[in-house]
Design a protein around this motif. Structure first.
Motif, PDB file in Angstrom:
ATOM      1  N   LEU A  20       0.871  -1.184   0.000  1.00  0.00           N
ATOM      2  CA  LEU A  20       0.000   0.000   0.000  1.00  0.00           C
ATOM      3  C   LEU A  20       0.898   1.221   0.000  1.00  0.00           C
ATOM      4  O   LEU A  20       1.743   1.375   0.895  1.00  0.00           O
ATOM      5  N   ALA A  21       0.741   2.091  -0.988  1.00  0.00           N
ATOM      6  CA  ALA A  21       1.591   3.271  -1.111  1.00  0.00           C
ATOM      7  C   ALA A  21       0.744   4.458  -1.546  1.00  0.00           C
ATOM      8  O   ALA A  21      -0.308   4.304  -2.175  1.00  0.00           O
ATOM      9  N   VAL A  22       1.228   5.653  -1.195  1.00  0.00           N
ATOM     10  CA  VAL A  22       0.557   6.904  -1.540  1.00  0.00           C
ATOM     11  C   VAL A  22       1.427   7.644  -2.543  1.00  0.00           C
ATOM     12  O   VAL A  22       2.623   7.868  -2.291  1.00  0.00           O
ATOM     13  N   ARG A  23       0.848   8.007  -3.713  1.00  0.00           N
ATOM     14  CA  ARG A  23       1.569   8.729  -4.756  1.00  0.00           C
ATOM     15  C   ARG A  23       0.957  10.127  -4.892  1.00  0.00           C
ATOM     16  O   ARG A  23      -0.259  10.270  -4.968  1.00  0.00           O
ATOM     17  N   LEU A  24       1.802  11.150  -4.915  1.00  0.00           N
ATOM     18  CA  LEU A  24       1.337  12.524  -5.087  1.00  0.00           C
ATOM     19  C   LEU A  24       1.287  12.852  -6.568  1.00  0.00           C
ATOM     20  O   LEU A  24       2.255  12.653  -7.297  1.00  0.00           O
ATOM     21  N   ARG A  25       0.135  13.400  -6.998  1.00  0.00           N
ATOM     22  CA  ARG A  25      -0.073  13.748  -8.411  1.00  0.00           C
ATOM     23  C   ARG A  25      -0.657  15.161  -8.486  1.00  0.00           C
ATOM     24  O   ARG A  25      -1.853  15.348  -8.661  1.00  0.00           O
ATOM     25  N   GLY A  26       0.181  16.174  -8.328  1.00  0.00           N
ATOM     26  CA  GLY A  26      -0.289  17.546  -8.413  1.00  0.00           C
ATOM     27  C   GLY A  26      -1.258  17.874  -7.291  1.00  0.00           C
ATOM     28  O   GLY A  26      -0.929  17.782  -6.107  1.00  0.00           O
ATOM     29  N   ALA A  27      -2.477  18.280  -7.651  1.00  0.00           N
ATOM     30  CA  ALA A  27      -3.487  18.635  -6.666  1.00  0.00           C
ATOM     31  C   ALA A  27      -4.200  17.418  -6.107  1.00  0.00           C
ATOM     32  O   ALA A  27      -5.128  17.576  -5.305  1.00  0.00           O
ATOM     33  N   HIS A  28      -3.809  16.223  -6.502  1.00  0.00           N
ATOM     34  CA  HIS A  28      -4.428  14.996  -6.023  1.00  0.00           C
ATOM     35  C   HIS A  28      -3.354  14.074  -5.482  1.00  0.00           C
ATOM     36  O   HIS A  28      -2.155  14.264  -5.708  1.00  0.00           O
ATOM     37  N   CYS A  29      -3.830  13.098  -4.760  1.00  0.00           N
ATOM     38  CA  CYS A  29      -2.936  12.009  -4.377  1.00  0.00           C
ATOM     39  C   CYS A  29      -3.655  10.698  -4.670  1.00  0.00           C
ATOM     40  O   CYS A  29      -4.879  10.612  -4.564  1.00  0.00           O
ATOM     41  N   VAL A  30      -2.879   9.698  -5.067  1.00  0.00           N
ATOM     42  CA  VAL A  30      -3.412   8.402  -5.460  1.00  0.00           C
ATOM     43  C   VAL A  30      -2.918   7.361  -4.470  1.00  0.00           C
ATOM     44  O   VAL A  30      -1.704   7.251  -4.236  1.00  0.00           O
ATOM     45  N   ILE A  31      -3.853   6.618  -3.869  1.00  0.00           N
ATOM     46  CA  ILE A  31      -3.502   5.538  -2.952  1.00  0.00           C
ATOM     47  C   ILE A  31      -3.622   4.226  -3.727  1.00  0.00           C
ATOM     48  O   ILE A  31      -4.692   3.923  -4.273  1.00  0.00           O
ATOM     49  N   GLN A  32      -2.535   3.457  -3.767  1.00  0.00           N
ATOM     50  CA  GLN A  32      -2.479   2.219  -4.536  1.00  0.00           C
ATOM     51  C   GLN A  32      -2.310   1.028  -3.598  1.00  0.00           C
ATOM     52  O   GLN A  32      -1.575   1.097  -2.606  1.00  0.00           O
ATOM     53  N   VAL A  33      -3.008  -0.069  -3.928  1.00  0.00           N
ATOM     54  CA  VAL A  33      -2.846  -1.354  -3.236  1.00  0.00           C
ATOM     55  C   VAL A  33      -2.468  -2.376  -4.297  1.00  0.00           C
ATOM     56  O   VAL A  33      -3.266  -2.673  -5.196  1.00  0.00           O
ATOM     57  N   ARG A  34      -1.246  -2.915  -4.180  1.00  0.00           N
ATOM     58  CA  ARG A  34      -0.713  -3.812  -5.209  1.00  0.00           C
ATOM     59  C   ARG A  34      -0.469  -5.194  -4.609  1.00  0.00           C
ATOM     60  O   ARG A  34      -0.010  -5.312  -3.467  1.00  0.00           O
ATOM     61  N   ASP A  35      -0.805  -6.231  -5.364  1.00  0.00           N
ATOM     62  CA  ASP A  35      -0.542  -7.611  -4.937  1.00  0.00           C
ATOM     63  C   ASP A  35       0.126  -8.348  -6.080  1.00  0.00           C
ATOM     64  O   ASP A  35       0.225  -7.839  -7.203  1.00  0.00           O
ATOM     65  N   ASN A  36       0.608  -9.561  -5.798  1.00  0.00           N
ATOM     66  CA  ASN A  36       1.197 -10.408  -6.846  1.00  0.00           C
ATOM     67  C   ASN A  36       0.415 -11.703  -6.969  1.00  0.00           C
ATOM     68  O   ASN A  36       0.975 -12.797  -7.036  1.00  0.00           O
ATOM     69  N   GLY A  37      -0.937 -11.539  -6.986  1.00  0.00           N
ATOM     70  CA  GLY A  37      -1.821 -12.679  -7.149  1.00  0.00           C
ATOM     71  C   GLY A  37      -1.949 -13.104  -8.603  1.00  0.00           C
ATOM     72  O   GLY A  37      -1.093 -12.787  -9.448  1.00  0.00           O
TER      73      GLY A  37
END
Length: 675
Positions: free
Chosen positions: A436-453
Motif C-alpha cells: 500500500l503506497a501513496v503517490r502525489l499527483r499535483g493537486a491529487h494524491c493516489v492511494i495504490q494497493v498492489r498484490d502479486n496474485g
C-alpha cells in the motif's frame, strides 16, 4: 354628383373593406392628387370668373363714358335724331343689351334694346341707379346680376379755362350733369368663355389624374408584389420551408424587411438544426437509458439469482444442522453443532449486511462527513488491522507511511482501502507481498494497493466491480468472500466523487487505486475510528433497572427481542403496534427509560411518529432506537441524533445491546423519568 360625394362614396367603409391591398394603395396614392385637382380647378375657375366679370364691368364703364361724351352735344342741342343714332351705335357693340340716354330731369331721351342679347333693365332698377348716383354726388353707378352688367355714367359739359378771368370767378371745375347714360352688357359671353375655360381645365386635370392613376397603379402594383412576396415567404417559412430567401430591394423599408425575414429564416433554420441535434441526442440518450435499463434488469436478475444462491446455501446448512441438533444427545457433539449453526448464521448475517450496505448506497441514505484528513493515522490503523491476517497466510504486508493530507470521509475511505487490502490478501498466495503506497499527483494524491496474485484479464477488469463477481471462485466458496466488496467500493467512491480503478494482467498481480483531492494545510489528526459493529468492550455494563418500551409487529421478532432484553436485565413492555401503546398510556403510571420500535408498524403511525407522540405525551426527550429494514427512506436515515438511533435489520444482538447501554447510561439512567 359632386366630386366630394364621389370621394366619400369611394371611401365608404364597406367599399374600403372590399378593396384588395393594391386598390387601397392606389386610392391612398390618388386621394391627395384628387383633392388637389378639385381644389386647384375650383380656384382657377373662380379666379377666371372673377377676371371675366371685372373685364365685362370695365367694358360697360368704357362704353358708358364714350356714350356720355357723345351724348353731351345732343342733349345740349335737343337733337333727338343724334341721340337715337348715338344709342344705336352703342347697341352695335357685341354683348350690349341696351343703351339709354336720360335727361337731367329724369326723362328718357333715347333708348335702344337688343332683345336677342337679353332682357332690358327694369324701370324700377333704372330709377334706383339714378337715385344712387344722386346720393353719391352725381358719380357713376354699376349694377349687375347673373345675366347682365349695367353702368350709369353722368353726362357733363367740360368747362373751358379763360386766362384773363380771376380764379375766384369759377370756383368749380365741372358743370352740373346734363343727363345720364346707361349701358347694359350681357354676361352670356363670359359664361360661354368661362365654360370653355372650365372645360379646358377639366381636360387638363383629367390628364393629370390619368397620369397620376397610371403612376399610382404602377407603384401600387410594385408595392403589392413586394408585399405579396413577403407574405408568401412568411407563409412558406411558417409551413416549414425555411430555406426561402427574399431578394434585395432598392426601397430601404423593403430592404430592411427582406433582411429581417432572411435573418429570421436563418435563425429558424439554425434552431431547427439545433433541435434536430437535440432530438438525436435525446434519442441517443433514451436509447442509452433503455440499454442501461435492460442491462440493469439483467444485472438485477443475475444479482437476485446470485444472492438467492448464497442465501440458500447457509439456510440449507442451518436446516440440516438444526435437524441434527434435535437428534443428537451427546453434549460435545451438540456444542460442535451449535458452533456450526452460529457460523451459518454469521454467514447469512454477513451477506445480509453487505446487501444492506449496497441497498443503502443505492438509496442515497448514507450521510457523508467530509473533512480534512491526515493519511498517516489511517495507514497505521490499516496496518494494525490487517497485519495479523497477512502473517497467518505468510504474506508480507508493506504499508508506506505518508504525511499527505486529503479531503474525504474518514470512515468511508478506510472502508474502501480495507476492501482493497482484504481482496489483495485473499488472492495473494503464501510467500507473496501486498503493498500500500501513496503517490502525489499535483493537486491529487493516489492511494495504490498492489498484490502479486493471479491477476485480472483486461476484458474482465470492469466486471470485478459488479455484484457477486468472483473471477477465481467459480464454486462460490464463502471462505473466499461474497463478491460484494468491490461493488460496495465502487458505490462509495461514486458517492465521495473519488475515481477508482484497477491495472492488471494475468499472472502479474493487480493494482487497485483511488484518487483523492489534497489539502494544503495539515489538520489535526482524526480521532480513532470506533470498533466495528458487533464488537463489545470487556466490561460492558448491562441494562439492570432500565424500563424499555418495545413495539414490533412481527411476533417472532417481538418475542426474540423481549427475551434478549430480559436476559440483559431490562424490564420490557411489549406491544404489537402504536395503537396498543397509546391505549395503554397512563394505566398504571409506568413510564419507560428507552423506546425500541420498528419503523413500519402496520397502523396509522410509523415508528418515528410514535416516538414523537410519546415524547409530547411525557414532555421529555426520551432516548429511542428505530429498527428498520427500509433502506429507501432517505429522510429516516438522516434523522438520527444522539438520542435517536436508526439501526438497519438484521441487527446483531451485541450491536443492539451496545447502543441501548450507551443511550441508557448517557440519558436514561442519568435523568430517569418520574413515575
Amino acid at each position: 354628383m359632386t366630386p366630394g360625394r364621389i370621394a366619400a362614396r369611394l371611401l365608404h367603409p364597406l367599399a374600403w373593406h372590399r378593396m384588395d391591398l393594391r386598390g387601397r394603395l392606389m386610392w391612398l396614392a390618388m386621394f391627395p392628387v384628387l383633392v388637389f385637382a378639385v381644389v386647384w380647378g375650383s380656384y382657377v375657375i373662380r379666379q377666371r370668373d372673377a377676371d371675366l366679370a371685372a373685364q365685362l364691368q370695365q367694358r360697360a364703364q368704357l362704353l358708358a363714358r364714350q356714350l356720355a361724351v357723345a351724348a353731351d352735344y345732343g342733349i345740349f342741342s335737343f337733337n333727338q335724331a343724334a341721340l337715337d343714332n348715338i344709342a344705336l351705335g352703342v347697341l352695335r357693340e357685341s354683348s350690349v343689351i341696351s343703351a339709354t340716354i336720360i335727361a337731367a330731369d329724369g326723362r328718357v331721351l333715347a333708348t335702344r334694346h337688343a332683345p336677342a342679347q337679353g332682357q332690358a333693365i327694369p324701370p324700377g332698377q333704372l330709377q334706383a341707379m339714378l337715385e344712387a348716383s344722386r346720393r353719391g354726388g352725381g358719380g357713376g353707378v354699376s349694377e349687375h346680376n347673373a345675366h347682365w352688367v349695367a353702368h350709369l355714367e353722368p353726362v357733363r359739359t367740360p368747362l373751358l379755362d379763360v386766362d384773363d378771368l380771376p380764379e375766384a370767378a369759377h370756383p368749380q371745375r365741372h358743370a352740373p350733369p346734363q343727363g345720364h347714360v346707361i349701358v347694359q352688357v350681357s354676361t352670356r359671353s363670359i359664361r360661354t368663355e368661362l365654360f370653355d375655360f372650365g372645360l379646358r381645365v377639366m381636360v387638363l386635370l383629367a390628364g393629370v389624374l390619368l397620369s397620376g392613376w397610371v403612376m399610382a397603379r404602377r407603384i401600387s402594383t410594385s408595392l403589392d408584389q413586394r408585399i405579396q412576396a413577403v407574405v408568401q415567404a412568411a407563409q412558406k417559412i411558417g409551413a416549414g420551408h425555411i430555406g426561402i430567401r427574399l431578394p434585395a430591394s432598392a426601397i430601404p423599408s423593403f430592404a430592411r424587411l427582406s433582411q429581417d425575414i432572411n435573418g429570421m429564416a436563418e435563425q429558424l433554420e439554425q434552431s431547427r438544426q439545433r433541435l434536430e441535434q437535440r432530438v438525436l441526442e435525446a434519442t441517443q440518450a433514451l436509447r442509452e437509458q433503455r440499454d442501461a435499463a435492460e442491462q440493469a434488469n439483467r444485472d438485477k436478475t443475475r444479482f437476485l439469482a446470485a444472492a438467492s444462491h448464497d442465501l440458500r446455501q447457509p439456510m440449507h446448512a442451518l436446516n440440516l444442522l438444526l435437524e441434527a441438533l434435535k437428534q443428537e444427545s451427546r453434549s460435545d457433539e451438540r456444542a460442535r453443532l451449535l458452533e456450526r449453526i452460529e457460523a451459518s448464521s454469521q454467514a447469512m448475517s454477513a451477506l445480509l449486511d453487505a446487501l444492506l450496505d449496497i441497498s443503502r448506497l443505492d438509496a442515497g441514505t448514507v450521510r457523508l462527513q467530509r473533512a480534512p484528513l491526515q493519511l498517516q493515522p489511517l495507514l497505521l490503523r490499516l496496518r494494525d488491522t490487517y497485519e495479523r491476517q497477512a502473517e497467518r497466510k505468510g504474506i508480507a504486508l508493506v504499508i508506506h507511511g505518508s504525511q499527505a493530507c486529503v479531503h474525504s470521509d474518514p470512515l468511508l475511505l478506510e472502508r474502501i482501502l480495507g476492501n482493497f487490502l482484504s481482496n489483495a490478501l485473499r488472492y495473494t498466495p503464501p510467500g507473496g507481498c501486498v503493498l500500500l503506497a501513496v503517490r502525489l499527483r499535483g493537486a491529487h494524491c493516489v492511494i495504490q494497493v498492489r498484490d502479486n496474485g493471479p491477476g485480472i484479464a483486461p476484458d474482465e477488469q470492469a466486471a470485478v466491480f459488479q455484484e457477486f463477481v468472483q473471477l477465481h471462485n467459480p464454486q462460490r466458496d464463502r471462505s473466499q468472500g461474497l463478491g460484494l466488496g468491490l461493488a460496495i467500493v465502487q458505490r462509495l467512491a461514486r458517492l465521495l466523487d473519488h475515481p477508482v480503478g484497477v491495472r492488471s494482467c494475468l499472472g502479474h498481480g493487480a493494482t487497485f487505486h483511488i484518487q483523492l483531492p489534497r489539502c494544503e494545510v495539515a489538520p489535526p489528526a482524526a480521532p480513532g475510528v470506533p470498533p466495528p459493529h458487533g464488537a463489545s468492550t470487556p466490561a460492558s455494563p448491562g441494562l439492570e433497572g432500565c424500563r424499555i418500551l418495545l413495539v414490533e409487529d412481527d411476533a417472532l421478532v417481538r418475542d426474540g427481542y423481549a427475551r434478549l432484553l430480559q436476559l440483559w436485565g431490562g424490564e420490557a413492555r411489549v406491544h404489537a403496534n402504536a395503537d396498543a401503546v397509546l391505549t395503554a398510556l397512563g394505566q398504571d403510571g409506568w413510564r419507560p427509560h428507552l423506546i425500541v420500535t420498528d419503523h413500519r408498524l402496520g397502523g396509522a403511525l410509523n415508528g418515528r411518529q410514535l416516538i414523537d407522540a410519546l415524547r409530547r405525551h411525557w414532555a421529555a426527550e426520551l432516548p429511542a432506537v428505530i429498527l428498520t429494514g427500509d433502506t429507501e427512506d432517505a429522510a429516516l436515515g438522516q434523522s438520527g441524533t444522539e438520542r435517536l438511533r436508526v439501526l438497519y435489520k438484521p441487527v446483531k444482538p451485541a450491536e443492539l445491546r451496545q447502543v441501548l447501554v450507551q443511550l441508557w447510561r448517557a440519558g436514561g439512567a442519568a435523568t430517569p423519568p418520574r413515575d
